[in-house]
Design a protein around this motif. Structure first.
Motif, mmCIF file in Angstrom:
data_model
loop_
_atom_site.group_PDB
_atom_site.id
_atom_site.type_symbol
_atom_site.label_atom_id
_atom_site.label_comp_id
_atom_site.label_asym_id
_atom_site.label_seq_id
_atom_site.Cartn_x
_atom_site.Cartn_y
_atom_site.Cartn_z
ATOM 1 N N ARG A 198 0.835 -1.204 0.000
ATOM 2 C CA ARG A 198 0.000 0.000 0.000
ATOM 3 C C ARG A 198 0.866 1.249 0.000
ATOM 4 O O ARG A 198 0.630 2.196 -0.768
ATOM 5 C CB ARG A 198 -0.893 -0.012 1.236
ATOM 6 N N ASP A 199 1.880 1.271 0.862
ATOM 7 C CA ASP A 199 2.751 2.448 0.953
ATOM 8 C C ASP A 199 3.524 2.657 -0.343
ATOM 9 O O ASP A 199 3.724 3.800 -0.786
ATOM 10 C CB ASP A 199 3.720 2.292 2.128
ATOM 11 N N LEU A 227 -6.709 0.674 -3.645
ATOM 12 C CA LEU A 227 -6.887 2.111 -3.474
ATOM 13 C C LEU A 227 -7.976 2.581 -4.436
ATOM 14 O O LEU A 227 -8.101 2.060 -5.550
ATOM 15 C CB LEU A 227 -5.586 2.861 -3.762
ATOM 16 N N VAL A 238 -6.366 6.863 2.348
ATOM 17 C CA VAL A 238 -5.443 5.727 2.361
ATOM 18 C C VAL A 238 -5.927 4.756 3.433
ATOM 19 O O VAL A 238 -5.868 5.059 4.622
ATOM 20 C CB VAL A 238 -3.997 6.167 2.648
ATOM 21 N N THR A 264 1.007 4.035 -2.918
ATOM 22 C CA THR A 264 0.618 5.402 -2.559
ATOM 23 C C THR A 264 1.723 6.390 -2.903
ATOM 24 O O THR A 264 1.468 7.452 -3.510
ATOM 25 C CB THR A 264 0.294 5.480 -1.054
#
Length: 488
Positions: A383-384, A409, A402, A387
């Motif tokens: 995810r990071d 996402l 987030v 993002t």
């Protein structure tokens, strides 16, 4: 080479060589094939099994493999055009067409072409799936006494008890039905709770598979908008009053697609509003086990705070394991439970006992909490990575939230006003989805998530179905190319 690749390659080579043999003629022994192609006996066995499934060879235990007899030519196709009339001509007027549009579901289920990065996937990448633990559980389960017998139609008592404990509150094993995946459980719930033609309240946006279920059952999905804190209670109350609906379907935890978590102050309000309307809340708790490492304590399921039987709870193990590990649960209490049970029995009889036994073996093993911890850390890292890459390279895709759980996402296509970026015009969502595929990355368009006209263009990007951070970076690079093509 990976075992699956080896099998596929061997199948291709053996298929090309079959013309050398007459029908009924014996093929080389498995040992000879192992030595000739330098593969394992397991690879040879699987390749021959695939050819047998295709009807090209016949295997005889103790004798070997033989080329099959030629296939009988297929019969000439008949004229099925009469079905268009039969499927459409109903003596009674349908309030809602019951034709099924599966496009929104297929967008996440269909495998992209080779070489295309899968930002549209709805399941964990094979590297994140507990394949060894599942294989070991299935092996142990197969040796359990009575493992291949008929299970209780409601599910194995021990598995129902496990699901009840995981939900908590007033939910007991007696109120749990074991079902074949979350989609099947949602189908049973909607069929049980609303007659054809009835309205059903849904979050907006929401999971396309649920909209497809509702429409296939002849129901009328009525959207109730969500924000960063989940469904908006005032609008939910308005929708109940305006429609007379008796069902509301929601995902209070890491909602699909927005990732929103229903705020604490809204949880009791949603239940109170539904109870006042004499309505059920179908709680789809689909990704509780895909929480990210940095999420903190999770709120309890709505069902755990519902003594009055308002909530029909759906939870599944599929998202946290494998697309083929289709084991889930329906939980309810009161008279509705008997209706849910009757519909499930009519539709599916029961979930195969070996799969239920394997589930007990899996969730009771030390490998299960280890797997959940590993997935939690991996999803946070992915995810990071996604993002950061999106914020750096794609300011035209606005990321309002987030999430700290789930696998994707939800991004809005900027119209260029207020943020200084280039904007997408009408049709931008479809254009971007097509351009992305040409650039080698598959994304999920946002339109199927809305039961009415969407307020803007959106795309959903999955970070769970790819191999890792490197593939995420390359996928975002390709998506940048697609944006440049669309925006000129």
């Amino acid at each position: 080479m990976h075992e699956r690749s080896s099998v596929g390659e061997l199948v291709k080579r053996l298929r090309r060589e079959l013309d050398r043999y007459s029908p009924g003629e014996k093929l080389p022994s498995s040992r000879a094939l192992v030595e000739r192609f330098r593969v394992s006996p397991v690879t040879v066995s699987r390749a021959l099994a695939q050819l047998a499934a295709e009807g090209l060879v016949v295997t005889r235990p103790g004798a070997g493999a033989f080329r099959a007899q030629p296939r009988v030519p297929a019969a000439v196709a008949g004229d099925t055009s009469w079905q268009e009339v039969a499927l459409s001509a109903d003596g009674t007027a349908e309030l809602v067409p019951r034709s099924v549009d599966a496009s929104g579901v297929l967008a996440s289920l269909a495998a992209p072409p080779p070489g295309v990065i899968e930002f549209n996937g709805g399941y964990l990448h094979p590297s994140l799936q507990p394949e060894r633990a599942m294989a070991a559980a299935l092996s142990r389960a197969g040796r359990r006494p009575g493992a291949w017998g008929r299970p209780p139609m409601e599910g194995l008592p021990e598995l129902r008890e496990w699901f009840a404990r995981s939900v908590g509150g007033p939910v007991t094993a007696a109120g749990v039905l074991v079902t074949s995946g979350g989609q099947s459980a949602l189908t049973t719930a909607l069929r049980a709770l609303a007659p054809p033609g009835a309205p059903v309240l849904v979050e907006s946006p929401t999971y396309p598979g649920m909209l497809a279920i509702a429409r296939a059952a002849g129901l009328r999905p009525v959207p109730v908008p969500v924000d960063a804190d989940g469904v908006r209670p005032a609008l939910l109350a308005d929708a109940f009053r305006a429609t007379g609906a008796r069902v509301f379907v929601c995902q209070p935890l890491f909602q699909n697609p927005t990732g929103a978590v229903l705020a604490p102050e809204r949880r009791g309000e949603v239940l109170r509003i539904a109870r006042a309307a004499g309505a059920f809340v179908v709680e789809d708790d689909f990704v509780r086990r895909l929480v990210h490492e940095d999420a903190g304590p999770l709120p309890r399921p709505l069902a755990a705070d519902d003594p009055d039987g308002v909530v029909v709870h759906v939870c599944s193990l599929t998202k946290a394991t494998s697309p083929s590990f289709r084991v889930s649960a329906l939980a309810a209490h009161g008279p509705v439970l008997e209706r849910l049970r009757a519909i499930q029995v009519v539709d599916t009889f029961f979930v195969p006992r070996p799969l239920q036994e394997a589930t007990l073996e899996l969730v009771g093993s030390p490998a299960w909490p280890r797997h959940l911890r590993a997935v939690s850390a991996a999803l946070r890292a992915r995810r990071d990575a996604m993002t950061a890459a999106l914020r750096l390279r794609l300011p035209e895709l606005v990321l309002p939230h987030v999430p700290s759980g789930g696998y994707h996402l939800w991004l809005r296509l900027s119209d260029g006003t207020g943020d200084g970026s280039r904007g997408f015009g009408p049709g931008g969502e479809a254009a971007l989805t097509a351009a992305a595929l040409r650039a080698g990355v598959a994304v999920t368009p946002g339109r199927p998530y809305f039961s009415a006209e969407p307020p803007a263009g959106h795309v959903r990007l999955s970070f769970a179905a790819v191999a890792g951070a490197g593939e995420i970076a390359e996928g975002v690079r390709r998506l940048r190319t697609a944006c440049d093509e669309v925006l000129g």
